[in-house]
Write a protein that holds these residues in place. Structure first.
Motif, mmCIF file in Angstrom:
data_model
loop_
_atom_site.group_PDB
_atom_site.id
_atom_site.type_symbol
_atom_site.label_atom_id
_atom_site.label_comp_id
_atom_site.label_asym_id
_atom_site.label_seq_id
_atom_site.Cartn_x
_atom_site.Cartn_y
_atom_site.Cartn_z
ATOM 1 N N ASP A 315 20.512 77.020 -17.619
ATOM 2 C CA ASP A 315 20.186 78.066 -18.587
ATOM 3 C C ASP A 315 21.166 79.223 -18.387
ATOM 4 O O ASP A 315 21.259 79.789 -17.289
ATOM 5 N N PRO A 316 21.919 79.601 -19.422
ATOM 6 C CA PRO A 316 22.912 80.690 -19.275
ATOM 7 C C PRO A 316 22.300 81.977 -18.727
ATOM 8 O O PRO A 316 22.988 82.745 -18.038
ATOM 9 N N GLU A 317 21.025 82.230 -19.004
ATOM 10 C CA GLU A 317 20.385 83.444 -18.513
ATOM 11 C C GLU A 317 20.224 83.445 -16.995
ATOM 12 O O GLU A 317 20.054 84.491 -16.387
ATOM 13 N N ASN A 318 20.268 82.260 -16.407
ATOM 14 C CA ASN A 318 20.064 82.153 -14.965
ATOM 15 C C ASN A 318 21.362 82.081 -14.176
ATOM 16 O O ASN A 318 21.325 81.930 -12.953
ATOM 17 N N GLN A 319 22.497 82.146 -14.842
ATOM 18 C CA GLN A 319 23.774 82.085 -14.130
ATOM 19 C C GLN A 319 23.899 83.269 -13.161
ATOM 20 O O GLN A 319 23.663 84.421 -13.531
ATOM 21 N N ILE A 320 24.269 82.963 -11.933
ATOM 22 C CA ILE A 320 24.385 83.999 -10.899
ATOM 23 C C ILE A 320 25.771 84.617 -10.958
ATOM 24 O O ILE A 320 26.785 83.916 -10.929
ATOM 25 N N ARG A 321 25.797 85.948 -11.032
ATOM 26 C CA ARG A 321 27.064 86.671 -11.050
ATOM 27 C C ARG A 321 27.426 87.231 -9.687
ATOM 28 O O ARG A 321 28.597 87.409 -9.382
ATOM 29 N N GLY A 322 26.408 87.531 -8.864
ATOM 30 C CA GLY A 322 26.709 87.926 -7.489
ATOM 31 C C GLY A 322 26.376 89.358 -7.117
ATOM 32 O O GLY A 322 26.841 89.854 -6.090
ATOM 33 N N HIS A 323 25.583 90.066 -7.929
ATOM 34 C CA HIS A 323 25.172 91.424 -7.594
ATOM 35 C C HIS A 323 24.034 91.348 -6.561
ATOM 36 O O HIS A 323 22.941 90.885 -6.861
ATOM 37 N N ILE A 324 24.294 91.797 -5.340
ATOM 38 C CA ILE A 324 23.333 91.661 -4.236
ATOM 39 C C ILE A 324 22.761 93.028 -3.868
ATOM 40 O O ILE A 324 23.513 93.994 -3.672
ATOM 41 N N GLN A 325 21.433 93.089 -3.748
ATOM 42 C CA GLN A 325 20.756 94.331 -3.347
ATOM 43 C C GLN A 325 19.743 94.052 -2.236
ATOM 44 O O GLN A 325 18.948 93.121 -2.336
ATOM 45 N N PHE A 326 19.822 94.842 -1.187
ATOM 46 C CA PHE A 326 18.792 94.851 -0.150
ATOM 47 C C PHE A 326 17.987 96.141 -0.329
ATOM 48 O O PHE A 326 18.548 97.243 -0.308
ATOM 49 N N ASP A 327 16.668 95.985 -0.495
ATOM 50 C CA ASP A 327 15.817 97.141 -0.773
ATOM 51 C C ASP A 327 14.805 97.312 0.365
ATOM 52 O O ASP A 327 13.776 96.649 0.408
ATOM 53 N N HIS A 328 15.149 98.193 1.328
ATOM 54 C CA HIS A 328 14.269 98.504 2.462
ATOM 55 C C HIS A 328 13.756 97.233 3.143
ATOM 56 O O HIS A 328 12.554 97.018 3.307
ATOM 57 N N VAL A 329 14.688 96.401 3.549
ATOM 58 C CA VAL A 329 14.348 95.095 4.132
ATOM 59 C C VAL A 329 14.062 95.225 5.624
ATOM 60 O O VAL A 329 14.847 95.796 6.381
ATOM 61 N N ILE A 342 16.860 97.981 6.052
ATOM 62 C CA ILE A 342 18.220 97.661 5.596
ATOM 63 C C ILE A 342 18.276 97.775 4.076
ATOM 64 O O ILE A 342 17.557 97.081 3.362
ATOM 65 N N SER A 343 19.136 98.663 3.596
ATOM 66 C CA SER A 343 19.308 98.854 2.145
ATOM 67 C C SER A 343 20.790 98.970 1.829
ATOM 68 O O SER A 343 21.522 99.698 2.515
ATOM 69 N N PHE A 344 21.222 98.240 0.824
ATOM 70 C CA PHE A 344 22.579 98.397 0.306
ATOM 71 C C PHE A 344 22.637 97.775 -1.077
ATOM 72 O O PHE A 344 21.791 96.968 -1.468
ATOM 73 N N ASP A 345 23.659 98.152 -1.840
ATOM 74 C CA ASP A 345 23.840 97.661 -3.206
ATOM 75 C C ASP A 345 25.284 97.193 -3.330
ATOM 76 O O ASP A 345 26.214 97.998 -3.269
ATOM 77 N N LEU A 346 25.469 95.886 -3.467
ATOM 78 C CA LEU A 346 26.802 95.295 -3.538
ATOM 79 C C LEU A 346 27.027 94.735 -4.936
ATOM 80 O O LEU A 346 26.515 93.674 -5.283
ATOM 81 N N PRO A 347 27.783 95.447 -5.791
ATOM 82 C CA PRO A 347 28.035 94.965 -7.158
ATOM 83 C C PRO A 347 28.794 93.645 -7.150
ATOM 84 O O PRO A 347 29.507 93.326 -6.192
ATOM 85 N N ALA A 348 28.637 92.882 -8.209
ATOM 86 C CA ALA A 348 29.324 91.596 -8.343
ATOM 87 C C ALA A 348 30.837 91.797 -8.269
ATOM 88 O O ALA A 348 31.382 92.729 -8.865
ATOM 89 N N GLY A 378 9.993 94.476 2.148
ATOM 90 C CA GLY A 378 11.137 94.822 1.311
ATOM 91 C C GLY A 378 11.519 93.665 0.406
ATOM 92 O O GLY A 378 10.832 92.642 0.347
ATOM 93 N N LYS A 379 12.635 93.828 -0.301
ATOM 94 C CA LYS A 379 13.076 92.791 -1.240
ATOM 95 C C LYS A 379 14.583 92.615 -1.179
ATOM 96 O O LYS A 379 15.332 93.562 -0.915
ATOM 97 N N ILE A 380 14.992 91.378 -1.437
ATOM 98 C CA ILE A 380 16.404 91.063 -1.619
ATOM 99 C C ILE A 380 16.556 90.573 -3.055
ATOM 100 O O ILE A 380 15.840 89.658 -3.484
ATOM 101 N N ARG A 381 17.480 91.197 -3.787
ATOM 102 C CA ARG A 381 17.679 90.816 -5.189
ATOM 103 C C ARG A 381 19.112 90.338 -5.403
ATOM 104 O O ARG A 381 20.045 90.847 -4.786
ATOM 105 N N ILE A 382 19.243 89.372 -6.266
ATOM 106 C CA ILE A 382 20.555 88.947 -6.760
ATOM 107 C C ILE A 382 20.507 89.057 -8.275
ATOM 108 O O ILE A 382 19.616 88.478 -8.917
#
Length: 567
Positions: A315-329, A342-348, A378-382
């Motif tokens: 599904d094109p909507e599920n294609q991973i681009r690589g934007h990684i976020q750690f939110d108070h992990v 641990i928190s950081f925001d790493l753009p694709a 906390g959460k890890i997001r891609i």
């Protein structure tokens, strides 16, 4: 089962021909019947051969299928277990379950299982035939058989416990041997051969003692079983002889009855051996079922769409681009806090560098991104989505990792580089990836170049060569996320710079670089400094140098006052 029953019925019919030969031919003098009766015995022999072959072939086929499928299912199940399971279970133990324990169950479902069934059916039919000849005389074997069963059950109970311990010790001995052989160079480097030999001897001695305990149990009960079987035959002949003298049965009937009695002796004599092997299979089955009872700690999300065979990533909507976020992990393992806040925001497409002392939690961040473990809080997001909503296989297929501990398979160099996407990576892509990892040069000098077979875990290659093949494997996968976990530690500075330059040219990949050298991370868009599981500094190379903190001190230790790295 049908073939078995027919074969046993033919066995049961043979003594009736013996009875006719004694009563009608020898005693009655009807010689014209002899040839027909002998041909009958020949026909019974041929029929038994056909049905015995059919029975054994089908049993073997079924046992092979059961054993093969069980081993496959067990291996498949082990593959689904989370990394945490392997933290507490060693390789030797699992190898013993997959090989030795499945073999015992295979045996129980095949030859041993067949004989157990055959002994039961055979004994029942023979007792019925004896009862038809003389109910009174049948009481003789029926009185002896319970004693034989009693000793067989006693032996089985003892053997079940011993086999449980033998199975455990087999796993321990396999582990010791496997670790020693895998680490043979370390053993020799530290001149530890004597210690390792004594360690193995200890397990071997315990294994020997347990097998001797098993032998003593068999020696205690098996002679009683054999003795009682001989007593049974003697009692049948004596009691039967009395009945013949009294005219209750004929000599031919006594001959047939003796054959039937003799035919139930071998099943009873085999009870001990069969109980022995069956007890081993039961003990092995408990071990295997314990593994099947393990559930993976890391569960894939309930997503019916990808479960039906359609890839979640299609599904094109599920294609991973690589934007990684750690939110108070936060992350803890076995009660020990490893990461905190641990928190950081790493753009694709950007690069993150991570540094820190050994044990500061750098590799744990990589393990969490790949969901080898789950965060404690906390959460890890891609791409803005919690990674726990991703199908595990699809998540990991989009991440290329070069681990700190390089593992190469006993295969060609090309196959090792293709590992991430064997069906899609061409030879040209393999060579291009090797060129980017600065591995093409040394591979070309090998005897079979890319078809060169490397030894177990890459034995025969230097540490730097293994690292470069591992980097090439990650590049060939062409994933949107590339992780390098201290992947250039075995390389010289010149080779490291060449690889870094080529990695910078890989556009579109989000990169996380873990290193102990300033040179590994200095060009990253952001650098994190970890200490005891916390981020103590963050910024670009220039910003961290200006802070004159941990990063600055590391720079001073590694490079002194060289100004070239300030930029």
């Amino acid at each position: 089962m049908i073939s078995m029953v027919i074969s046993i019925l033919l066995d049961a019919f043979a003594p009736q021909i013996t009875r006719r030969i004694i009563d009608d031919v020898i005693v009655g003098g009807r010689m014209e019947l002899l040839m027909k009766l002998l041909l009958g015995l020949l026909a019974i022999g041929l029929g038994r051969a056909v049905f015995q072959y059919t029975k054994e072939f089908i049993f073997d086929f079924a046992a092979c299928s059961i054993g093969s499928n069980l081993r496959k299912d067990l291996f498949d199940h082990i593959q689904t277990l989370s990394v945490g399971y392997f933290d507490s279970h060693n390789t030797g133990e699992l190898m013993a379950r997959v090989k030795d324990d499945v073999d015992r169950i295979w045996n129980a479902c095949g030859f041993v299982g067949m004989l157990i069934l055959e002994c039961f059916v055979h004994s029942c039919i023979m007792v019925f035939c004896m009862f038809r000849i003389s109910p009174a005389l049948t009481l003789v074997p029926l009185l002896v058989m319970p004693l034989i069963v009693f000793f067989a059950v006693k032996m089985e109970n003892g053997l079940g416990t011993v086999y449980e311990r033998i199975s455990e010790e087999t796993a321990q001995m396999n582990t010791t041997a496997q670790e020693n052989l895998a680490g043979v160079r370390t053993v020799k480097a530290f001149a530890r051969e004597g210690y390792e030999i004594n360690k193995f001897k200890g397990h071997n001695k315990k294994f020997y003692d347990l097998n001797m305990e098993q032998a003593r149990l068999i020696a205690r009960y098996q002679p009683n079983i054999s003795f009682l079987s001989k007593v049974l035959l003697m009692a049948v002949i004596v009691a039967g002889g009395i009945l013949v003298i009294r005219g209750n049965i004929t000599i031919g009937q006594l001959g047939a009855f003796t054959e039937y009695a003799n035919n139930i002796v071998w099943p009873m004599e085999m009870v001990g051996w069969l109980s022995n092997d069956f007890a081993a299979a039961v003990a092995s089955n408990r071990k295997i079922q314990a593994i099947f009872g393990e559930k993976p700690e890391i569960q894939a999300p309930e997503n019916q769409k990808w479960k039906k065979g359609k890839s979640w990533l299609s599904d094109p909507e599920n294609q991973i681009r690589g934007h990684i976020q750690f939110d108070h992990v936060d992350f803890s393992l076995h009660g020990t806090e490893i990461l905190k806040e641990i928190s950081f925001d790493l753009p694709a497409g950007k690069t993150l560098g991570i540094m820190g002392m050994t044990g500061s939690g750098k590799t744990s961040i990589i393990n969490l991104i790949q969901r080898f473990y789950d965060v404690s809080s906390g959460k890890i997001r891609i791409d803005g989505r919690d990674i726990r909503s991703f199908p595990l296989s699809d998540l990991r297929s989009q991440i290329s990792t070069v681990m700190q501990d390089v593992f190469l398979f006993s295969d060609s160099i090309a196959e090792n580089i293709k590992m991430g996407r064997k069906e899609l990576v061409s030879q040209g892509m393999v060579e291009q990836a090797a060129f980017c990892a600065d591995a093409h040069g040394f591979i070309q000098k090998l005897g079979n170049q890319y078809d060169t077979i490397i030894g177990e875990r890459g034995v025969g290659l230097s540490g730097g060569q293994k690292q470069r093949i591992s980097i090439a494997r990650a590049i060939a996968k062409e994933s949107p996320i590339l992780i390098l976990d201290d992947s250039t530690s075995a390389l010289d500075m010149e080779t490291e710079k060449a690889i870094e330059k080529r990695l910078e040219e890989l556009k579109g990949s989000t990169k996380i670089i873990i290193g102990h050298r300033i040179s590994s991370v200095r060009h990253a868009d952001e650098i994190l400094i970890l200490d005891q599981g916390r981020i103590v500094e963050r910024g670009t190379h220039r910003e961290l140098m200006e802070q004159k903190g941990h990063y600055y001190q590391t720079y001073r230790v590694q490079y002194g006052e060289e100004e070239g790295l300030w930029q």
